[in-house]
Scaffold this active site. Structure first.
Site, PDB file in Angstrom:
ATOM      1  N   GLY A  13       6.353  -0.251   0.976  1.00 27.94           N
ATOM      2  CA  GLY A  13       7.579  -0.977   0.667  1.00 27.94           C
ATOM      3  C   GLY A  13       7.514  -2.462   0.940  1.00 27.94           C
ATOM      4  O   GLY A  13       8.547  -3.105   1.078  1.00 27.94           O
ATOM      5  N   ILE A  47       0.822  -1.208   0.000  1.00 29.58           N
ATOM      6  CA  ILE A  47       0.000   0.000   0.000  1.00 29.58           C
ATOM      7  C   ILE A  47       0.860   1.264   0.000  1.00 29.58           C
ATOM      8  O   ILE A  47       0.445   2.323   0.466  1.00 29.58           O
ATOM      9  CB  ILE A  47      -0.982  -0.007   1.193  1.00 29.58           C
ATOM     10  CG1 ILE A  47      -0.246  -0.100   2.530  1.00 29.58           C
ATOM     11  CG2 ILE A  47      -1.956  -1.168   1.053  1.00 29.58           C
ATOM     12  CD1 ILE A  47      -1.178  -0.023   3.738  1.00 29.58           C
ATOM     13  N   GLY A  48       2.064   1.118  -0.561  1.00 26.39           N
ATOM     14  CA  GLY A  48       2.980   2.240  -0.618  1.00 26.39           C
ATOM     15  C   GLY A  48       4.020   2.222   0.478  1.00 26.39           C
ATOM     16  O   GLY A  48       4.810   3.160   0.614  1.00 26.39           O
ATOM     17  N   GLY A 107       3.568   1.529  10.953  1.00 23.71           N
ATOM     18  CA  GLY A 107       2.568   2.403  10.330  1.00 23.71           C
ATOM     19  C   GLY A 107       1.693   3.151  11.311  1.00 23.71           C
ATOM     20  O   GLY A 107       1.509   4.365  11.216  1.00 23.71           O
ATOM     21  N   GLU A 108       1.135   2.433  12.291  1.00 24.03           N
ATOM     22  CA  GLU A 108       0.243   3.063  13.277  1.00 24.03           C
ATOM     23  C   GLU A 108       0.987   3.909  14.310  1.00 24.03           C
ATOM     24  O   GLU A 108       0.646   5.081  14.515  1.00 24.03           O
ATOM     25  CB  GLU A 108      -0.598   2.001  13.982  1.00 24.03           C
ATOM     26  CG  GLU A 108      -2.010   1.869  13.463  1.00 24.03           C
ATOM     27  CD  GLU A 108      -2.077   1.101  12.157  1.00 24.03           C
ATOM     28  OE1 GLU A 108      -3.179   1.000  11.596  1.00 24.03           O
ATOM     29  OE2 GLU A 108      -1.057   0.611  11.686  1.00 24.03           O
ATOM     30  N   ALA A 137      10.869  -7.725  13.602  1.00 30.04           N
ATOM     31  CA  ALA A 137      10.197  -6.450  13.313  1.00 30.04           C
ATOM     32  C   ALA A 137       8.821  -6.407  13.976  1.00 30.04           C
ATOM     33  O   ALA A 137       8.105  -7.405  13.990  1.00 30.04           O
ATOM     34  CB  ALA A 137      10.053  -6.264  11.809  1.00 30.04           C
ATOM     35  N   LYS A 138       8.430  -5.217  14.496  1.00 25.93           N
ATOM     36  CA  LYS A 138       7.166  -5.104  15.234  1.00 25.93           C
ATOM     37  C   LYS A 138       6.135  -4.198  14.549  1.00 25.93           C
ATOM     38  O   LYS A 138       5.009  -4.091  15.026  1.00 25.93           O
ATOM     39  CB  LYS A 138       7.428  -4.575  16.643  1.00 25.93           C
ATOM     40  CG  LYS A 138       8.282  -5.489  17.507  1.00 25.93           C
ATOM     41  CD  LYS A 138       8.193  -5.148  18.976  1.00 25.93           C
ATOM     42  CE  LYS A 138       8.785  -3.792  19.310  1.00 25.93           C
ATOM     43  NZ  LYS A 138       8.805  -3.523  20.765  1.00 25.93           N
TER      44      LYS A 138
END
Length: 615
Positions: free
Chosen positions: A341, A338-339, A571-572, A567-568
């Site tokens: 990566g 969704i942009g 985005g949010e 990795a966790k």
């Protein structure tokens, strides 16, 4: 017909009913631990306030829409979606078709922010029209329809009360929130941060969701959390002021080691303390706090706010990796990019495991007809959910390749490694074999690995953390606020790709800037209609609103338990704390608390004129 636009008005006895019986969507959601009354009784300082956030619209640059065509009883949909399998399921159910007869393709998407996590009516309507006309149909929303019917972040009113000891130890938090999912049920809760961001033994929260005559809410980048941070983090600053404690120090005093809301389970890692202390150092917090605010009309101030995001990915996700006879690789995943990566990071993971350069990896994704299942790309789940599956698939391919090479080199597979285009013995580097010369690969022409996302670790919670810092200049004559600096310190576990990570955070900061400074759905009290359903009147931050200095600090903790990539998600948590940090900075500058978002010049000018009291 009579209508109601305010959730608080909708609960009054004479309010028009949207649905039979009541405007409430179910009973209020309640949470409680400890003894809140005793907690406040034990407090040396208590603060209380009512805060509100305006309704935001997702407003992606690309509107929602679909192109559809029938081939007999099989339907193909090209959709602007964050999750092709979600659209497939909804469309199949709506048209009473088998899942196998609906193919959904979503290779590209121009922004969604949660509004494109689900199928829209436009897809089903287009399918019906295509069947009637026996022609492909393209149906996209207009820009006005996008503002009215494609979702929103609900407006919320939150009353928060916090008590603490003289040393800053929190003793009690009480929270009440009311919001509206619109005319149809959807989430409007905001209390999660109040129950889990800080260590506090006594907490009571109530979330109410009320029907109003407005468009339905949809998940919007960290649903409920930016609103909750707006109230909680301003209240924490008010408490720090009452106690005479630095706002960063107060937060550090109450950093949690366990998820209190989820049975006191420990976190796989928690970098909140590092975000606060490292962010403060990188921002120059102490110097900024001591700096002269100016005696003229332009006053400077700085603020901080903290955050966590409650989830860190999980199953299901399946990825298939194919190593071809010429050494090139195909990666097959249903995850949408969704942009953020996703494709790049997934190829990086596979490249690392197989020793193949990125230019020799081709990826196919987000097509229910050709790719493997993945949930929608939302909730900061894609990297922590799908990358472990990609890694597992690549490892399976590598295992098969090394096993084949071991037969030819007459050495144990455990003594072999991939080194560029060759399989090499770790004990005798002279023993090596080109990958493309491995007979097992030559015979089959392709080696296939299938990887799935395993379950999250038992008894622990995966969560990313953040702390945002803001510096502002306030014109006390006009109420204008200029955000001059932003810094985001993010604990997202392992950073897979520095560029895409920083781009995510930069975008999150701008979105938080919109909540705090400019964005607000305006409903007309006489007609009930939205007054600003257009780009001109709904104020998305532009390049001229973004501070020249926006920095990202990665708190790159080693987390071996969250998943097999460490990795966790980012985005949010990249947008949750920004607006609250800006509001705290404005208070630091002029001594006026901004209870209601956005901080517009008329709103702030009126507060300054009234000495900080709301009219």
């Amino acid at each position: 017909l009579a209508f109601v636009l305010d959730p608080r008005e909708a609960l009054k006895g004479d309010a028009p009913l949207l649905h039979e019986g009541t405007n409430r969507y179910g009973d209020p959601a309640k949470y409680e631990r400890g003894d809140v009354g005793a907690g406040f009784a034990a407090a040396d300082a208590v603060v209380e306030g009512t805060y509100s956030t305006a309704c935001e619209i997702h407003a992606p640059m690309e509107v929602h829409g679909s192109v559809v065509k029938w081939d007999g009883n099989r339907l193909t949909v090209w959709d602007t979606t964050q999750g092709v399998f979600e659209v497939q399921e909804t469309v199949a159910q709506s048209l009473k078709l088998p899942l196998a007869n609906v193919r959904v393709i979503g290779h590209y998407m121009g922004g969604g922010f949660g509004s494109k996590l689900e199928a829209g009516k436009y897809t089903v309507v287009a399918a019906l029209l295509a069947r009637m006309t026996a022609r492909p149909v393209k149906l996209f929303l207009s820009r006005e329809e996008e503002f009215l019917a494609a979702g929103n972040r609900p407006a919320n009113t939150m009353t928060v009360k916090i008590g603490a000891k003289k040393d800053g130890t929190l003793t009690a938090i009480e929270w009440r929130s009311i919001g509206s999912g619109g005319a149809y049920p959807d989430g409007a809760g905001t209390s999660f941060l109040a129950t889990d961001l800080y260590t506090c033994p006594n907490v009571r929260t109530v979330d109410e969701n009320v029907a109003i005559n407005a468009g339905r809410a949809r998940a919007m980048r960290a649903p409920g959390f930016p609103q909750g941070a707006w109230a909680l983090e301003q209240a924490m600053d008010a408490l720090a002021g009452k106690l005479g404690i630095d706002p960063v120090e107060l937060r550090l005093k109450n950093v949690p080691k366990v998820s209190q809301r989820r049975g006191n389970q420990p976190y796989t890692s928690t970098g909140l303390a590092e975000c606060l202390s490292g962010g403060a150092k990188a921002f120059g917090w102490e110097e900024a706090r001591k700096a002269k605010k100016s005696d003229g009309p332009i006053r400077k101030g700085c603020g901080v706010a903290a955050a966590l995001w409650a989830w860190g990915g999980g199953p299901p996700a399946t990825v298939v990796v194919k190593l071809y006879a010429d050494g090139s690789v195909n990666v097959n995943s249903g995850a949408a990019d969704i942009g953020t990566g996703t494709k790049t990071v997934m190829c990086q993971v596979v490249a690392e495991e197989l020793g193949v350069p990125l230019e020799k990896i081709q990826i196919e994704h987000a097509d229910t007809g050709t790719t493997q299942y993945s949930g929608p790309s939302g909730g900061s789940k894609t990297v922590p959910s799908d990358m472990p599956a990609a890694r597992a698939a690549a490892i399976e391919v590598r295992t098969k390749l090394l096993a084949g090479a071991a037969e030819e080199l007459k050495v144990p597979a455990s003594d072999l490694r991939l080194e560029g285009p060759d399989v090499v013995s770790t004990k005798d580097p002279s023993k090596k074999l080109a990958v493309t010369a491995v007979k097992a690969l030559e015979r089959q022409q392709v080696l296939v690995g299938v990887g799935t996302r395993g379950p999250n670790v038992e008894g622990k919670v995966v969560a990313p953390f953040a702390a945002h810092f803001a510096e502002v200049e306030v014109n006390t004559r006009t109420g204008e606020v200029t955000v001059t600096r932003l810094l985001a310190a993010q604990d997202s576990g392992r950073v897979m790709n520095r560029l895409t990570f920083e781009c995510q955070v930069q975008g999150g900061l701008v979105m938080g800037l919109g909540l705090g400074r400019t964005e607000e759905r305006v409903l007309d009290r006489q007609t009930g209609k939205m007054c600003n359903a257009n780009w001109h009147d709904y104020k998305i931050p532009t390049a001229l609103d973004v501070p020249a200095e926006q920095k990202v600090l990665s708190v790159d903790l080693v987390d071996t338990e969250c998943n097999t990539t460490g990795a966790k998600g980012v985005g949010e948590p990249a947008t949750i704390a920004t607006a609250a940090a800006i509001a705290n900075a404005v208070h630091d500058a002029v001594g006026v608390r901004i209870f209601d978002s956005p901080i517009t010049p008329p709103r702030l000018a009126a507060l300054l004129a009234a000495g900080g009291k709301k009219g």
